[in-house]
Motif scaffolding. Structure first.
Motif, PDB file in Angstrom:
ATOM      1  N   ARG A   1      48.423  28.961  -1.474  1.00  0.00           N
ATOM      2  CA  ARG A   1      47.243  29.402  -2.205  1.00  0.00           C
ATOM      3  C   ARG A   1      46.849  28.320  -3.205  1.00  0.00           C
ATOM      4  NH1 ARG A   1      45.264  35.118  -4.040  1.00  0.00           N
ATOM      5  NH2 ARG A   1      43.542  34.382  -5.280  1.00  0.00           N
ATOM      6  N   PHE A   2      45.546  28.060  -3.304  1.00  0.00           N
ATOM      7  CA  PHE A   2      45.034  27.043  -4.226  1.00  0.00           C
ATOM      8  C   PHE A   2      43.772  27.572  -4.885  1.00  0.00           C
ATOM      9  CE2 PHE A   2      42.197  23.483  -5.159  1.00  0.00           C
ATOM     10  CZ  PHE A   2      43.016  22.721  -5.984  1.00  0.00           C
ATOM     11  N   ASP A   3      43.647  27.286  -6.168  1.00  0.00           N
ATOM     12  CA  ASP A   3      42.431  27.652  -6.893  1.00  0.00           C
ATOM     13  C   ASP A   3      42.203  26.608  -7.977  1.00  0.00           C
ATOM     14  OD1 ASP A   3      40.180  29.129  -7.489  1.00  0.00           O
ATOM     15  OD2 ASP A   3      41.235  30.599  -8.703  1.00  0.00           O
ATOM     16  N   SER A   4      40.952  26.338  -8.279  1.00  0.00           N
ATOM     17  CA  SER A   4      40.632  25.402  -9.351  1.00  0.00           C
ATOM     18  C   SER A   4      39.428  25.927 -10.121  1.00  0.00           C
ATOM     19  CB  SER A   4      40.341  24.007  -8.795  1.00  0.00           C
ATOM     20  OG  SER A   4      39.160  24.016  -8.023  1.00  0.00           O
ATOM     21  N   ARG A   5      39.317  25.437 -11.343  1.00  0.00           N
ATOM     22  CA  ARG A   5      38.178  25.811 -12.189  1.00  0.00           C
ATOM     23  C   ARG A   5      37.968  24.711 -13.212  1.00  0.00           C
ATOM     24  NH1 ARG A   5      40.265  30.121 -16.711  1.00  0.00           N
ATOM     25  NH2 ARG A   5      41.689  28.672 -17.701  1.00  0.00           N
ATOM     26  N   ILE A   6      36.808  24.739 -13.819  1.00  0.00           N
ATOM     27  CA  ILE A   6      36.515  23.810 -14.906  1.00  0.00           C
ATOM     28  C   ILE A   6      36.579  24.607 -16.202  1.00  0.00           C
ATOM     29  CG2 ILE A   6      34.813  22.262 -15.918  1.00  0.00           C
ATOM     30  CD1 ILE A   6      33.924  21.577 -13.087  1.00  0.00           C
ATOM     31  N   SER A   7      37.433  24.155 -17.107  1.00  0.00           N
ATOM     32  CA  SER A   7      37.631  24.860 -18.374  1.00  0.00           C
ATOM     33  C   SER A   7      36.402  24.686 -19.269  1.00  0.00           C
ATOM     34  CB  SER A   7      38.867  24.314 -19.088  1.00  0.00           C
ATOM     35  OG  SER A   7      38.596  23.033 -19.624  1.00  0.00           O
ATOM     36  N   PRO A   8      36.302  25.492 -20.332  1.00  0.00           N
ATOM     37  CA  PRO A   8      35.184  25.316 -21.284  1.00  0.00           C
ATOM     38  C   PRO A   8      35.132  23.911 -21.872  1.00  0.00           C
ATOM     39  CG  PRO A   8      36.270  27.419 -21.660  1.00  0.00           C
ATOM     40  CD  PRO A   8      37.105  26.666 -20.661  1.00  0.00           C
ATOM     41  N   ALA A   9      36.282  23.227 -21.913  1.00  0.00           N
ATOM     42  CA  ALA A   9      36.328  21.861 -22.442  1.00  0.00           C
ATOM     43  C   ALA A   9      35.931  20.823 -21.387  1.00  0.00           C
ATOM     44  CB  ALA A   9      37.726  21.550 -22.970  1.00  0.00           C
ATOM     45  N   GLY A  10      35.619  21.282 -20.164  1.00  0.00           N
ATOM     46  CA  GLY A  10      35.189  20.380 -19.098  1.00  0.00           C
ATOM     47  C   GLY A  10      36.326  19.761 -18.300  1.00  0.00           C
ATOM     48  N   ILE A  11      37.530  20.297 -18.446  1.00  0.00           N
ATOM     49  CA  ILE A  11      38.699  19.781 -17.727  1.00  0.00           C
ATOM     50  C   ILE A  11      38.912  20.608 -16.461  1.00  0.00           C
ATOM     51  CG2 ILE A  11      41.196  19.452 -17.838  1.00  0.00           C
ATOM     52  CD1 ILE A  11      40.844  19.171 -20.903  1.00  0.00           C
TER      53      ILE A  11
ATOM     54  N   ILE B   1      56.680  29.959  -5.666  1.00  0.00           N
ATOM     55  CA  ILE B   1      56.618  28.935  -6.694  1.00  0.00           C
ATOM     56  C   ILE B   1      55.149  28.654  -6.971  1.00  0.00           C
ATOM     57  CG2 ILE B   1      56.827  27.107  -4.963  1.00  0.00           C
ATOM     58  CD1 ILE B   1      58.096  25.341  -7.099  1.00  0.00           C
ATOM     59  N   ARG B   2      54.822  28.468  -8.252  1.00  0.00           N
ATOM     60  CA  ARG B   2      53.428  28.201  -8.629  1.00  0.00           C
ATOM     61  C   ARG B   2      53.400  26.987  -9.545  1.00  0.00           C
ATOM     62  NH1 ARG B   2      50.301  32.563 -12.085  1.00  0.00           N
ATOM     63  NH2 ARG B   2      52.090  32.049 -13.364  1.00  0.00           N
ATOM     64  N   LEU B   3      52.492  26.056  -9.233  1.00  0.00           N
ATOM     65  CA  LEU B   3      52.274  24.875 -10.037  1.00  0.00           C
ATOM     66  C   LEU B   3      50.928  24.997 -10.727  1.00  0.00           C
ATOM     67  CD1 LEU B   3      53.223  22.177  -7.360  1.00  0.00           C
ATOM     68  CD2 LEU B   3      54.744  23.311  -8.980  1.00  0.00           C
ATOM     69  N   LEU B   4      50.912  24.828 -12.038  1.00  0.00           N
ATOM     70  CA  LEU B   4      49.672  24.832 -12.813  1.00  0.00           C
ATOM     71  C   LEU B   4      49.483  23.450 -13.402  1.00  0.00           C
ATOM     72  CD1 LEU B   4      50.124  28.167 -14.787  1.00  0.00           C
ATOM     73  CD2 LEU B   4      48.875  27.817 -12.658  1.00  0.00           C
ATOM     74  N   GLY B   5      48.242  22.993 -13.426  1.00  0.00           N
ATOM     75  CA  GLY B   5      48.007  21.664 -13.985  1.00  0.00           C
ATOM     76  C   GLY B   5      46.545  21.386 -14.222  1.00  0.00           C
ATOM     77  N   PHE B   6      46.278  20.111 -14.507  1.00  0.00           N
ATOM     78  CA  PHE B   6      44.901  19.698 -14.830  1.00  0.00           C
ATOM     79  C   PHE B   6      44.696  18.254 -14.414  1.00  0.00           C
ATOM     80  CE2 PHE B   6      47.702  19.023 -18.391  1.00  0.00           C
ATOM     81  CZ  PHE B   6      47.409  17.731 -18.801  1.00  0.00           C
ATOM     82  N   CYS B   7      43.441  17.920 -14.187  1.00  0.00           N
ATOM     83  CA  CYS B   7      43.067  16.560 -13.807  1.00  0.00           C
ATOM     84  C   CYS B   7      42.898  15.697 -15.044  1.00  0.00           C
ATOM     85  CB  CYS B   7      41.746  16.565 -13.026  1.00  0.00           C
ATOM     86  SG  CYS B   7      41.790  17.491 -11.490  1.00  0.00           S
ATOM     87  N   HIS B   8      43.121  14.375 -14.875  1.00  0.00           N
ATOM     88  CA  HIS B   8      42.905  13.414 -15.976  1.00  0.00           C
ATOM     89  C   HIS B   8      41.435  13.113 -16.086  1.00  0.00           C
ATOM     90  CE1 HIS B   8      47.205  11.667 -15.533  1.00  0.00           C
ATOM     91  NE2 HIS B   8      47.218  12.927 -15.830  1.00  0.00           N
TER      92      HIS B   8
END
Length: 110
Positions: free
Chosen positions: A5-15, A103-110
């Motif tokens: 399973r994969f999901d992504s979003r853009i945070s209010p800070a634009g990340i 197992i779940r991995l959470l992260g963010f893009c640079h």
């Protein structure tokens, strides 16, 4: 049997933030890692005892198996980010969460 399973979003800070998970169900402990026949029987007995104490079957992976599954999850995440054209400048994994069957991995893009 494993599910991805994969999901992504853009945070209010634009990340760009992401969550990637792998779960396994209806599988034996032996199929999760290389175990000798006696280890598989021992773990099977332990699993049977645990199932008497818990309402759902709960597979417990040893540390070596967990590391292998974590490596598999990281590789799957890399492929998914590439396929989705996300994180071209790299990414960080900020949290690794383990449960009995996923197992779940959470992260963010640079």
């Amino acid at each position: 049997m494993t599910n991805e399973r994969f999901d992504s979003r853009i945070s209010p800070a634009g990340i760009t933030e992401f969550a990637y998970g792998i779960s396994w169900r209806h599988t034996s402990q032996a199929s999760l890692g290389e175990l000798s026949e006696s280890q598989a029987r021992s773990k099977s007995r332990n699993r049977y005892q645990e199932s008497n104490q818990q309402s759902a079957l709960s597979l417990r992976a040893d540390n070596q198996t967990k590391l292998a599954l974590e490596d598999k999850a990281v590789e799957g995440l890399k492929q998914k980010l590439r396929k989705e054209s996300l994180c071209p400048k790299g990414y960080d994994i900020s949290d690794v969460s383990w449960k009995a069957d996923n197992i779940r991995l959470l992260g963010f893009c640079h």
